[in-house]
Design a protein around this motif. Structure first.
Motif, PDB file in Angstrom:
ATOM      1  N   PHE A 168      -7.104  -3.583   3.372  1.00  0.00           N
ATOM      2  CA  PHE A 168      -8.275  -3.397   2.507  1.00  0.00           C
ATOM      3  C   PHE A 168      -8.658  -1.923   2.449  1.00  0.00           C
ATOM      4  O   PHE A 168      -8.909  -1.375   1.368  1.00  0.00           O
ATOM      5  CB  PHE A 168      -9.446  -4.222   3.028  1.00  0.00           C
ATOM      6  N   ILE A 169      -8.694  -1.265   3.588  1.00  0.00           N
ATOM      7  CA  ILE A 169      -9.074   0.149   3.635  1.00  0.00           C
ATOM      8  C   ILE A 169      -8.097   1.001   2.836  1.00  0.00           C
ATOM      9  O   ILE A 169      -8.494   1.866   2.048  1.00  0.00           O
ATOM     10  CB  ILE A 169      -9.140   0.631   5.099  1.00  0.00           C
ATOM     11  N   LEU A 207       4.566   9.153   1.215  1.00  0.00           N
ATOM     12  CA  LEU A 207       4.419   8.280   2.385  1.00  0.00           C
ATOM     13  C   LEU A 207       4.921   6.888   2.011  1.00  0.00           C
ATOM     14  O   LEU A 207       4.466   6.302   1.025  1.00  0.00           O
ATOM     15  CB  LEU A 207       2.951   8.239   2.810  1.00  0.00           C
ATOM     16  N   VAL A 208       5.873   6.379   2.780  1.00  0.00           N
ATOM     17  CA  VAL A 208       6.445   5.050   2.536  1.00  0.00           C
ATOM     18  C   VAL A 208       6.035   4.141   3.689  1.00  0.00           C
ATOM     19  O   VAL A 208       6.381   4.400   4.842  1.00  0.00           O
ATOM     20  CB  VAL A 208       7.978   5.101   2.422  1.00  0.00           C
ATOM     21  N   ALA A 209       5.289   3.089   3.391  1.00  0.00           N
ATOM     22  CA  ALA A 209       4.755   2.193   4.413  1.00  0.00           C
ATOM     23  C   ALA A 209       5.411   0.831   4.309  1.00  0.00           C
ATOM     24  O   ALA A 209       5.234   0.119   3.317  1.00  0.00           O
ATOM     25  CB  ALA A 209       3.243   2.065   4.262  1.00  0.00           C
ATOM     26  N   THR A 210       6.162   0.451   5.340  1.00  0.00           N
ATOM     27  CA  THR A 210       6.854  -0.833   5.337  1.00  0.00           C
ATOM     28  C   THR A 210       6.390  -1.716   6.501  1.00  0.00           C
ATOM     29  O   THR A 210       7.080  -2.659   6.876  1.00  0.00           O
ATOM     30  CB  THR A 210       8.378  -0.637   5.416  1.00  0.00           C
ATOM     31  N   ALA A 211       5.231  -1.390   7.057  1.00  0.00           N
ATOM     32  CA  ALA A 211       4.671  -2.105   8.203  1.00  0.00           C
ATOM     33  C   ALA A 211       3.246  -2.525   7.880  1.00  0.00           C
ATOM     34  O   ALA A 211       2.721  -2.187   6.803  1.00  0.00           O
ATOM     35  CB  ALA A 211       4.692  -1.180   9.429  1.00  0.00           C
ATOM     36  N   PRO A 212       2.566  -3.233   8.775  1.00  0.00           N
ATOM     37  CA  PRO A 212       1.125  -3.373   8.616  1.00  0.00           C
ATOM     38  C   PRO A 212       0.509  -1.988   8.443  1.00  0.00           C
ATOM     39  O   PRO A 212       0.995  -1.004   9.013  1.00  0.00           O
ATOM     40  CB  PRO A 212       0.702  -4.030   9.942  1.00  0.00           C
ATOM     41  N   LEU A 213      -0.570  -1.891   7.680  1.00  0.00           N
ATOM     42  CA  LEU A 213      -1.087  -0.591   7.254  1.00  0.00           C
ATOM     43  C   LEU A 213      -2.082   0.038   8.229  1.00  0.00           C
ATOM     44  O   LEU A 213      -2.865   0.908   7.857  1.00  0.00           O
ATOM     45  CB  LEU A 213      -1.722  -0.736   5.873  1.00  0.00           C
ATOM     46  N   THR A 214      -2.003  -0.332   9.488  1.00  0.00           N
ATOM     47  CA  THR A 214      -2.955   0.136  10.487  1.00  0.00           C
ATOM     48  C   THR A 214      -2.939   1.651  10.646  1.00  0.00           C
ATOM     49  O   THR A 214      -3.996   2.300  10.677  1.00  0.00           O
ATOM     50  CB  THR A 214      -2.669  -0.528  11.847  1.00  0.00           C
ATOM     51  N   ASN A 215      -1.760   2.259  10.757  1.00  0.00           N
ATOM     52  CA  ASN A 215      -1.691   3.717  10.912  1.00  0.00           C
ATOM     53  C   ASN A 215      -2.331   4.440   9.736  1.00  0.00           C
ATOM     54  O   ASN A 215      -3.035   5.436   9.906  1.00  0.00           O
ATOM     55  CB  ASN A 215      -0.231   4.165  11.059  1.00  0.00           C
ATOM     56  N   LEU A 216      -2.100   3.925   8.538  1.00  0.00           N
ATOM     57  CA  LEU A 216      -2.660   4.562   7.341  1.00  0.00           C
ATOM     58  C   LEU A 216      -4.171   4.427   7.297  1.00  0.00           C
ATOM     59  O   LEU A 216      -4.881   5.347   6.877  1.00  0.00           O
ATOM     60  CB  LEU A 216      -2.040   3.964   6.077  1.00  0.00           C
ATOM     61  N   GLU A 234       1.139 -12.469   2.560  1.00  0.00           N
ATOM     62  CA  GLU A 234       2.369 -11.766   2.937  1.00  0.00           C
ATOM     63  C   GLU A 234       2.180 -11.122   4.308  1.00  0.00           C
ATOM     64  O   GLU A 234       1.090 -10.671   4.648  1.00  0.00           O
ATOM     65  CB  GLU A 234       2.698 -10.723   1.867  1.00  0.00           C
ATOM     66  N   PHE A 235       3.240 -11.021   5.095  1.00  0.00           N
ATOM     67  CA  PHE A 235       3.137 -10.645   6.503  1.00  0.00           C
ATOM     68  C   PHE A 235       2.421  -9.319   6.738  1.00  0.00           C
ATOM     69  O   PHE A 235       1.492  -9.245   7.561  1.00  0.00           O
ATOM     70  CB  PHE A 235       4.524 -10.604   7.159  1.00  0.00           C
ATOM     71  N   ASN A 236       2.860  -8.233   6.091  1.00  0.00           N
ATOM     72  CA  ASN A 236       2.292  -6.918   6.397  1.00  0.00           C
ATOM     73  C   ASN A 236       0.785  -6.866   6.163  1.00  0.00           C
ATOM     74  O   ASN A 236       0.054  -6.234   6.932  1.00  0.00           O
ATOM     75  CB  ASN A 236       2.978  -5.827   5.567  1.00  0.00           C
ATOM     76  N   PHE A 237       0.321  -7.529   5.107  1.00  0.00           N
ATOM     77  CA  PHE A 237      -1.114  -7.499   4.816  1.00  0.00           C
ATOM     78  C   PHE A 237      -1.882  -8.475   5.714  1.00  0.00           C
ATOM     79  O   PHE A 237      -2.986  -8.189   6.144  1.00  0.00           O
ATOM     80  CB  PHE A 237      -1.366  -7.813   3.344  1.00  0.00           C
ATOM     81  N   VAL A 238      -1.277  -9.621   6.003  1.00  0.00           N
ATOM     82  CA  VAL A 238      -1.932 -10.599   6.868  1.00  0.00           C
ATOM     83  C   VAL A 238      -2.001 -10.089   8.313  1.00  0.00           C
ATOM     84  O   VAL A 238      -2.946 -10.394   9.043  1.00  0.00           O
ATOM     85  CB  VAL A 238      -1.185 -11.947   6.808  1.00  0.00           C
ATOM     86  N   GLU A 276      -8.478  -9.699  -0.156  1.00  0.00           N
ATOM     87  CA  GLU A 276      -9.460 -10.703   0.234  1.00  0.00           C
ATOM     88  C   GLU A 276      -9.534 -10.777   1.767  1.00  0.00           C
ATOM     89  O   GLU A 276      -8.515 -10.989   2.428  1.00  0.00           O
ATOM     90  CB  GLU A 276      -9.064 -12.070  -0.337  1.00  0.00           C
ATOM     91  N   LEU A 277     -10.728 -10.595   2.310  1.00  0.00           N
ATOM     92  CA  LEU A 277     -10.913 -10.626   3.758  1.00  0.00           C
ATOM     93  C   LEU A 277     -11.523 -11.930   4.262  1.00  0.00           C
ATOM     94  O   LEU A 277     -11.561 -12.168   5.467  1.00  0.00           O
ATOM     95  CB  LEU A 277     -11.795  -9.455   4.210  1.00  0.00           C
TER      96      LEU A 277
END
Length: 311
Positions: A177-178, A122-131, A166-170, A267-268
């Protein structure tokens, strides 16, 4: 054949990452799942179909994923990629959204991974919401994956969206975090600073986009806005297609020369540090799972992959 699922928010760098994957005869792209991020979900879907059209691969299924973050305020990267995500150069003949699969993206992800246990990267190049949604629906998904590659986070507190984020994590800190907490498969992270240090000369950028192909013409058409942005910032030392580094590492085991194996979390809280990736070199978190944080890449091999992607 390497089986991969790509999770994208298709902007200019996602587009090139997809093209790199499709150019490799040893890679089978099982699905592309879209997410909000660089642009809206609907525009990310349209952009993905545009990329597949120019690559003559509209046979690859495209799925609709998350349209907003789990909890955070929604943001985009229109200042970098353009309001439409692909440089604001629309194609009147672009494929329509009727080509998008009816099945929800996260459910498709789970189904495909279950059909190919321990075979799918699985290659994730977006915010990690789907994952993040996927692992909540099926807590065992990471045990069924072969590996997870992420473009996101930072290793030196250098931000590209907030002071040190960084954008994807922010864009979805709770999701990041999940994922960093619950995905225990082999995990590889291409951070923001890593991609900046691995940027390529602008002369190479001109060379590989000047190839006499439809794909090169497409990339050259959508890239000026993001290239101009890079040149005007402190990171403008060279061409940096962030997402492409994670994808290249996923399909070529030998491209990453050096990485650190370290436990990571996100960090949240904090006025300035929400979304900051934390690297636990002192092992104070007592986490068993450690990620491979990329440090050095074989730039010559990377250049070859980029050249081939537009041929």
């Amino acid at each position: 054949m390497k089986k991969i699922i790509i999770d994208v928010d298709t902007g200019v760098d996602d587009a090139l990452a997809i093209m790199v994957a499709l150019a490799d005869p040893n890679v089978e792209v099982l699905a592309i799942i879209c997410c909000f991020g660089n642009t809206s979900l609907e525009k990310a879907l349209k952009n993905t179909l545009r990329v597949l059209k120019v690559c003559k691969r509209l046979d690859i299924p495209v799925y609709r994923g998350s349209s907003r973050p789990l909890l955070a305020c929604k943001r985009d990267a229109g200042d970098y990629h353009g309001e439409d995500g692909l440089g604001d150069v629309p194609d009147p003949d672009a494929p329509g959204l009727e080509l998008v699969q009816k099945e929800k993206g996260v459910l498709a992800m789970l189904k495909i991974v279950n059909q190919h246990p321990e075979e799918v990267t699985l290659v994730a190049t977006a915010p990690l919401t789907n994952l993040a949604v996927a692992v909540q629906l099926d807590p065992l998904i990471s045990k069924k994956l072969k590996a997870l590659y992420i473009m996101g986070g930072n290793i030196e507190s250098r931000g590209n969206t907030t002071v040190c984020g960084e954008f994807n994590f922010v864009a979805d800190p709770e999701a990041a975090f999940i994922v960093l907490d619950r995905y225990t498969c082999p995990t590889y992270i291409a951070s923001w600073e890593f991609t900046c240090r691995s940027s390529l000369p602008w002369s190479f950028c001109d060379e590989f986009m000047s190839q006499n192909t439809d794909k090169a013409a497409f990339l050259k058409k959508i890239s000026p806005k993001s290239a101009e942005y890079q040149k005007e910032t402190t990171e403008g030392k060279g061409f940096n297609s962030c997402d492409t580094y994670a994808l290249a590492a996923a399909i070529n085991d030998n491209i990453v020369i050096k990485s650190d194996k370290v436990a990571v979390t996100l960090e949240l809280q904090g006025t300035h540090t929400r979304g900051l990736m934390v690297l636990d070199y002192m092992e104070l978190l007592k986490k068993k799972h450690k990620a491979y944080v990329m440090k050095t890449i074989d730039l010559e091999k990377f250049k070859q992959m980029l050249m081939k992607s537009l041929q």
